[in-house]
Motif scaffolding. Structure first.
Motif, mmCIF file in Angstrom:
data_model
loop_
_atom_site.group_PDB
_atom_site.id
_atom_site.type_symbol
_atom_site.label_atom_id
_atom_site.label_comp_id
_atom_site.label_asym_id
_atom_site.label_seq_id
_atom_site.Cartn_x
_atom_site.Cartn_y
_atom_site.Cartn_z
ATOM 1 N N THR A 245 -5.941 3.382 -3.329
ATOM 2 C CA THR A 245 -5.350 2.673 -2.198
ATOM 3 C C THR A 245 -6.772 2.739 -1.286
ATOM 4 O O THR A 245 -7.466 3.518 -0.235
ATOM 5 N N ALA B 107 -4.163 3.078 4.242
ATOM 6 C CA ALA B 107 -5.168 3.423 3.264
ATOM 7 C C ALA B 107 -5.630 4.639 2.912
ATOM 8 O O ALA B 107 -6.386 5.074 4.108
ATOM 9 N N LEU C 248 0.991 -1.421 -0.108
ATOM 10 C CA LEU C 248 -0.359 -0.342 0.147
ATOM 11 C C LEU C 248 1.009 1.278 0.106
ATOM 12 O O LEU C 248 0.793 2.373 -0.683
ATOM 13 N N ASN D 69 0.785 4.016 -2.823
ATOM 14 C CA ASN D 69 0.292 5.434 -2.602
ATOM 15 C C ASN D 69 1.055 6.193 -3.693
ATOM 16 O O ASN D 69 0.993 7.209 -4.091
#
Length: 277
Positions: free
Chosen positions: A165, A180, A155, A159
């Motif tokens: 995400t 996230a 993740l 990003n």
């Protein structure tokens, strides 16, 4: 000596069970107590609907523009992602590369645990790169504990590379959720069998993934009314279901509906062909 960060964290999924002496229970007591705990899961999921809505909306928008949905996880969480991804093509008639499930340790880990595969912070992103992932795609990390390094690393890199995400976790304020953009945190409490997140946590994740993928596919037009008109006709049961759909939608008899489905190989195409242009 390596510091184990999780020992200093409040991890609900690692708490002791609310039930003592499981090994002294009768089979009936075990089953009734598991069922009692399972009944709490839908309520926990309901509380996260606003979070699921935000994630589903973001995924649908990206996929409408040609993007893909990636699930990435380890262990039970990874397997659940693979299952949901693999069920999208037969259910909604979408290409196999629209929704992709990736599990730490590769396909071998679907059936057999791969030791320490989830502890590699770099491998998750490397596994995603095998699919030429790009900023048009969405990555959803799945981790009951919310502490899985494999998912955290994936993740984080997603990003950094401009991807959307999301995540599905079963603890509050977890490292995975912190990475996230669209976290879904379904806190189901301690498991009946202490730490066994294949139970309530796994059930919660499965429910969320059902909601996410189904909502996205409906918004992408892969459902007509309440019917799976784009489903793949991979067995007799599904073919018969398709004939019934055509009969109900068009009013045609069984023989004509069967002939249409045999000719077009698709419920949607058969229905469209029966409607005067």
């Amino acid at each position: 000596m390596t510091e184990i960060k999780e020992l200093h964290m409040e991890i609900t999924t690692e708490r002791d069970s609310n039930y003592k002496d499981l090994d002294k229970m009768s089979v009936r007591e075990i089953l009734e107590n598991i069922n009692r705990e399972d009944k709490t899961v839908p309520d926990a999921v309901e509380k996260t609907i606003p979070q699921i809505e935000k994630l589903a909306t973001a995924v649908a928008e990206k996929m409408a523009d040609g993007g893909r949905l990636f699930y990435i996880g380890a262990g039970t969480s990874g397997r659940l992602g693979v299952v949901d991804a693999s069920e999208c093509p037969p259910t909604f008639g979408v290409p196999f590369d629209w929704v992709i499930g990736i599990i730490a340790g590769g396909d071998t880990a679907i059936r057999k645990a791969v030791e320490f595969a989830e502890d590699d912070t770099e491998q998750g992103w490397l596994d995603l790169l095998k699919y030429d992932i790009n900023e048009g795609d969405v990555v959803v990390g799945i981790a009951a504990s919310g502490t899985t390094p494999y998912v955290i690393g994936a993740l984080r890199k997603a990003n950094e590379n401009g991807l959307i995400t999301g995540c599905v976790v079963c603890n509050s304020n977890s490292p995975v959720a912190a990475e996230a953009q669209f976290p879904v945190e379904v806190v189901v409490g301690p498991e009946f069998l202490s730490g066994s997140t294949r139970m309530k946590s796994g059930t919660a994740q499965k429910l969320v993934l059902n909601m996410l993928s189904t909502a996205v596919m409906i918004k992408l037009g892969r459902v007509k009314g309440n019917k799976m008109v784009d489903m793949q006709l991979t067995n007799h049961k599904l073919f018969v279901r398709g004939v019934r759909m055509i009969m109900k939608e068009t009013g045609l008899d069984q023989t004509t509906s069967t002939q249409l489905l045999e000719r077009y190989g698709s419920v949607r195409k058969a229905i469209n062909a029966s409607v005067p242009q």
